[in-house]
Motif scaffolding. Structure first.
Motif, PDB file in Angstrom:
ATOM      1  N   SER A 200     -78.167 -11.255  -1.008  1.00 49.34           N
ATOM      2  CA  SER A 200     -77.060 -12.216  -1.100  1.00 49.34           C
ATOM      3  C   SER A 200     -76.893 -13.005   0.186  1.00 49.34           C
ATOM      4  CB  SER A 200     -75.753 -11.498  -1.435  1.00 49.34           C
ATOM      5  OG  SER A 200     -75.867 -10.843  -2.674  1.00 49.34           O
ATOM      6  N   GLY A 201     -77.025 -12.332   1.308  1.00 51.44           N
ATOM      7  CA  GLY A 201     -76.936 -13.007   2.593  1.00 51.44           C
ATOM      8  C   GLY A 201     -78.266 -13.624   2.968  1.00 51.44           C
ATOM      9  N   ARG A 202     -78.269 -14.392   4.030  1.00 51.96           N
ATOM     10  CA  ARG A 202     -79.484 -15.102   4.426  1.00 51.96           C
ATOM     11  C   ARG A 202     -79.839 -14.835   5.883  1.00 51.96           C
ATOM     12  NH1 ARG A 202     -81.367 -18.352   0.787  1.00 51.96           N
ATOM     13  NH2 ARG A 202     -80.134 -18.662  -1.082  1.00 51.96           N
ATOM     14  N   VAL A 203     -79.532 -13.619   6.328  1.00 55.18           N
ATOM     15  CA  VAL A 203     -79.820 -13.244   7.708  1.00 55.18           C
ATOM     16  C   VAL A 203     -80.312 -11.800   7.763  1.00 55.18           C
ATOM     17  CG1 VAL A 203     -78.185 -14.843   8.791  1.00 55.18           C
ATOM     18  CG2 VAL A 203     -77.415 -12.570   8.107  1.00 55.18           C
ATOM     19  N   ILE A 204     -81.073 -11.516   8.798  1.00 62.62           N
ATOM     20  CA  ILE A 204     -81.457 -10.147   9.164  1.00 62.62           C
ATOM     21  C   ILE A 204     -81.252 -10.057  10.668  1.00 62.62           C
ATOM     22  CG2 ILE A 204     -83.313  -8.451   9.362  1.00 62.62           C
ATOM     23  CD1 ILE A 204     -84.598  -9.696   6.887  1.00 62.62           C
ATOM     24  N   TYR A 205     -80.544  -9.020  11.100  1.00 70.24           N
ATOM     25  CA  TYR A 205     -80.304  -8.817  12.531  1.00 70.24           C
ATOM     26  C   TYR A 205     -81.173  -7.669  13.037  1.00 70.24           C
ATOM     27  CZ  TYR A 205     -76.259 -11.747  11.757  1.00 70.24           C
ATOM     28  OH  TYR A 205     -75.446 -12.793  11.421  1.00 70.24           O
ATOM     29  N   ALA A 206     -81.802  -7.877  14.175  1.00 69.09           N
ATOM     30  CA  ALA A 206     -82.572  -6.838  14.855  1.00 69.09           C
ATOM     31  C   ALA A 206     -81.773  -6.402  16.076  1.00 69.09           C
ATOM     32  CB  ALA A 206     -83.932  -7.369  15.277  1.00 69.09           C
ATOM     33  N   ALA A 207     -81.368  -5.138  16.090  1.00 67.56           N
ATOM     34  CA  ALA A 207     -80.693  -4.565  17.251  1.00 67.56           C
ATOM     35  C   ALA A 207     -81.755  -3.800  18.036  1.00 67.56           C
ATOM     36  CB  ALA A 207     -79.562  -3.646  16.810  1.00 67.56           C
ATOM     37  N   ARG A 208     -82.032  -4.251  19.236  1.00 68.94           N
ATOM     38  CA  ARG A 208     -83.109  -3.665  20.041  1.00 68.94           C
ATOM     39  C   ARG A 208     -82.527  -2.741  21.113  1.00 68.94           C
ATOM     40  NH1 ARG A 208     -87.412  -6.298  18.167  1.00 68.94           N
ATOM     41  NH2 ARG A 208     -87.086  -8.389  17.324  1.00 68.94           N
ATOM     42  N   PHE A 209     -83.172  -1.581  21.243  1.00 69.06           N
ATOM     43  CA  PHE A 209     -82.732  -0.547  22.173  1.00 69.06           C
ATOM     44  C   PHE A 209     -83.864  -0.217  23.129  1.00 69.06           C
ATOM     45  CE2 PHE A 209     -80.189  -0.188  18.413  1.00 69.06           C
ATOM     46  CZ  PHE A 209     -78.928   0.103  18.878  1.00 69.06           C
ATOM     47  N   GLY A 210     -83.509   0.048  24.370  1.00 68.66           N
ATOM     48  CA  GLY A 210     -84.489   0.478  25.360  1.00 68.66           C
ATOM     49  C   GLY A 210     -84.879   1.931  25.120  1.00 68.66           C
ATOM     50  N   LYS A 211     -85.823   2.401  25.902  1.00 66.76           N
ATOM     51  CA  LYS A 211     -86.265   3.799  25.796  1.00 66.76           C
ATOM     52  C   LYS A 211     -85.123   4.774  26.062  1.00 66.76           C
ATOM     53  CE  LYS A 211     -91.085   3.038  26.985  1.00 66.76           C
ATOM     54  NZ  LYS A 211     -92.144   3.320  27.947  1.00 66.76           N
TER      55      LYS A 211
ATOM     56  N   THR B 263     -90.881 -12.076   0.381  1.00 69.56           N
ATOM     57  CA  THR B 263     -89.881 -13.134   0.344  1.00 69.56           C
ATOM     58  C   THR B 263     -88.666 -12.746   1.170  1.00 69.56           C
ATOM     59  OG1 THR B 263     -90.608 -13.772  -1.866  1.00 69.56           O
ATOM     60  CG2 THR B 263     -88.433 -14.538  -1.186  1.00 69.56           C
ATOM     61  N   TYR B 264     -88.170 -13.704   1.931  1.00 68.91           N
ATOM     62  CA  TYR B 264     -86.966 -13.574   2.737  1.00 68.91           C
ATOM     63  C   TYR B 264     -86.042 -14.737   2.391  1.00 68.91           C
ATOM     64  CZ  TYR B 264     -89.888 -10.628   5.777  1.00 68.91           C
ATOM     65  OH  TYR B 264     -90.715  -9.658   6.281  1.00 68.91           O
ATOM     66  N   ASN B 265     -84.775 -14.470   2.143  1.00 68.37           N
ATOM     67  CA  ASN B 265     -83.789 -15.538   1.971  1.00 68.37           C
ATOM     68  C   ASN B 265     -83.339 -15.969   3.358  1.00 68.37           C
ATOM     69  OD1 ASN B 265     -83.774 -15.633  -0.818  1.00 68.37           O
ATOM     70  ND2 ASN B 265     -82.196 -14.084  -0.990  1.00 68.37           N
ATOM     71  N   ALA B 266     -83.347 -17.262   3.604  1.00 65.49           N
ATOM     72  CA  ALA B 266     -83.023 -17.782   4.931  1.00 65.49           C
ATOM     73  C   ALA B 266     -82.031 -18.929   4.824  1.00 65.49           C
ATOM     74  CB  ALA B 266     -84.297 -18.249   5.631  1.00 65.49           C
ATOM     75  N   GLN B 267     -81.445 -19.271   5.956  1.00 69.54           N
ATOM     76  CA  GLN B 267     -80.485 -20.375   6.016  1.00 69.54           C
ATOM     77  C   GLN B 267     -80.863 -21.279   7.165  1.00 69.54           C
ATOM     78  OE1 GLN B 267     -77.720 -20.917   3.896  1.00 69.54           O
ATOM     79  NE2 GLN B 267     -77.781 -22.888   4.921  1.00 69.54           N
ATOM     80  N   GLY B 268     -81.236 -22.482   6.836  1.00 66.90           N
ATOM     81  CA  GLY B 268     -81.488 -23.495   7.853  1.00 66.90           C
ATOM     82  C   GLY B 268     -80.560 -24.650   7.555  1.00 66.90           C
ATOM     83  N   MET B 269     -81.118 -25.846   7.498  1.00 72.73           N
ATOM     84  CA  MET B 269     -80.327 -26.999   7.077  1.00 72.73           C
ATOM     85  C   MET B 269     -79.862 -26.815   5.634  1.00 72.73           C
ATOM     86  SD  MET B 269     -79.975 -29.296   9.461  1.00 72.73           S
ATOM     87  CE  MET B 269     -79.686 -30.809   8.584  1.00 72.73           C
ATOM     88  N   ASN B 270     -80.726 -26.221   4.817  1.00 75.40           N
ATOM     89  CA  ASN B 270     -80.434 -25.922   3.413  1.00 75.40           C
ATOM     90  C   ASN B 270     -80.777 -24.464   3.160  1.00 75.40           C
ATOM     91  OD1 ASN B 270     -80.056 -28.720   2.994  1.00 75.40           O
ATOM     92  ND2 ASN B 270     -82.243 -28.988   2.610  1.00 75.40           N
ATOM     93  N   PRO B 271     -80.185 -23.864   2.125  1.00 78.42           N
ATOM     94  CA  PRO B 271     -80.626 -22.518   1.753  1.00 78.42           C
ATOM     95  C   PRO B 271     -82.111 -22.565   1.388  1.00 78.42           C
ATOM     96  CG  PRO B 271     -78.605 -23.106   0.597  1.00 78.42           C
ATOM     97  CD  PRO B 271     -79.105 -24.346   1.279  1.00 78.42           C
ATOM     98  N   ALA B 272     -82.873 -21.615   1.870  1.00 80.56           N
ATOM     99  CA  ALA B 272     -84.321 -21.631   1.663  1.00 80.56           C
ATOM    100  C   ALA B 272     -84.856 -20.217   1.507  1.00 80.56           C
ATOM    101  CB  ALA B 272     -85.005 -22.323   2.837  1.00 80.56           C
TER     102      ALA B 272
END
Length: 161
Positions: free
Chosen positions: A61-72, A123-132
């Motif tokens: 439903s959403g158009r984002v994926i967040y990567a939370a990066r952690f150090g060692k 497939t990934y749902n993304a959001q740029g200028m238009n939904p894509a």
């Protein structure tokens, strides 16, 4: 009365969304703190530096994926939204593999098999200028053969009317 309800909805919505993108999580936070703020983890992987990466997908439903990066040391170093045109361009046809794509974009929303073509499409749902949609196609040997972005058909049809 309508004005009061509208203000309440905006305030409640803003409060719920504050941890949605991790903007209120400071570097140095623990994995547990990030999960508490951002919700369910879609995938866990190892980063290039040996630290962990927690993926928070808002797909389909959403158009984002967040990567939370952690150090060692297990402390948060940063959070980024990965579904960008720039990241899609980092995927190299003829060279990149599935692990590379997952490290750049995160876990796909959908995987489709095309046996007659000997292809698999992520497939990934993304959001740029238009939904894509971002689509990455792999040959049977696991190498990326194509990567492209297409506008959402429903959005394009709506624009034509």
């Amino acid at each position: 009365m309508r004005r009061i309800i509208a203000v309440a909805v905006v305030l409640l919505g803003g409060g719920c969304a504050s941890g949605y993108d991790g903007s209120d999580v400071a570097p140095g936070a623990s994995q547990a703190e990030v999960e508490k703020k951002m919700g369910a983890v879609a995938a866990r992987t190892k980063g290039a530096d040996g630290g962990d990466v927690l993926w928070f997908s808002r797909q389909p439903s959403g158009r984002v994926i967040y990567a939370a990066r952690f150090g060692k040391d297990g402390k948060l170093t940063g959070i980024e939204q990965t579904l960008t045109r720039e990241n899609l361009q980092r995927i190299e046809p003829g060279k990149s593999r599935g692990d590379d794509v997952r490290a750049i974009l995160g876990p796909p929303w959908r995987i489709d098999e095309f046996p007659r073509m000997q292809r698999e499409a992520w497939t990934y749902n993304a959001q740029g200028m238009n939904p894509a949609q971002f689509i990455v196609q792999f040959s049977h040997d696991g190498i990326v053969r194509e990567r492209f972005q297409i506008d959402e058909p429903e959005f394009v049809r709506g624009m034509a009317m």
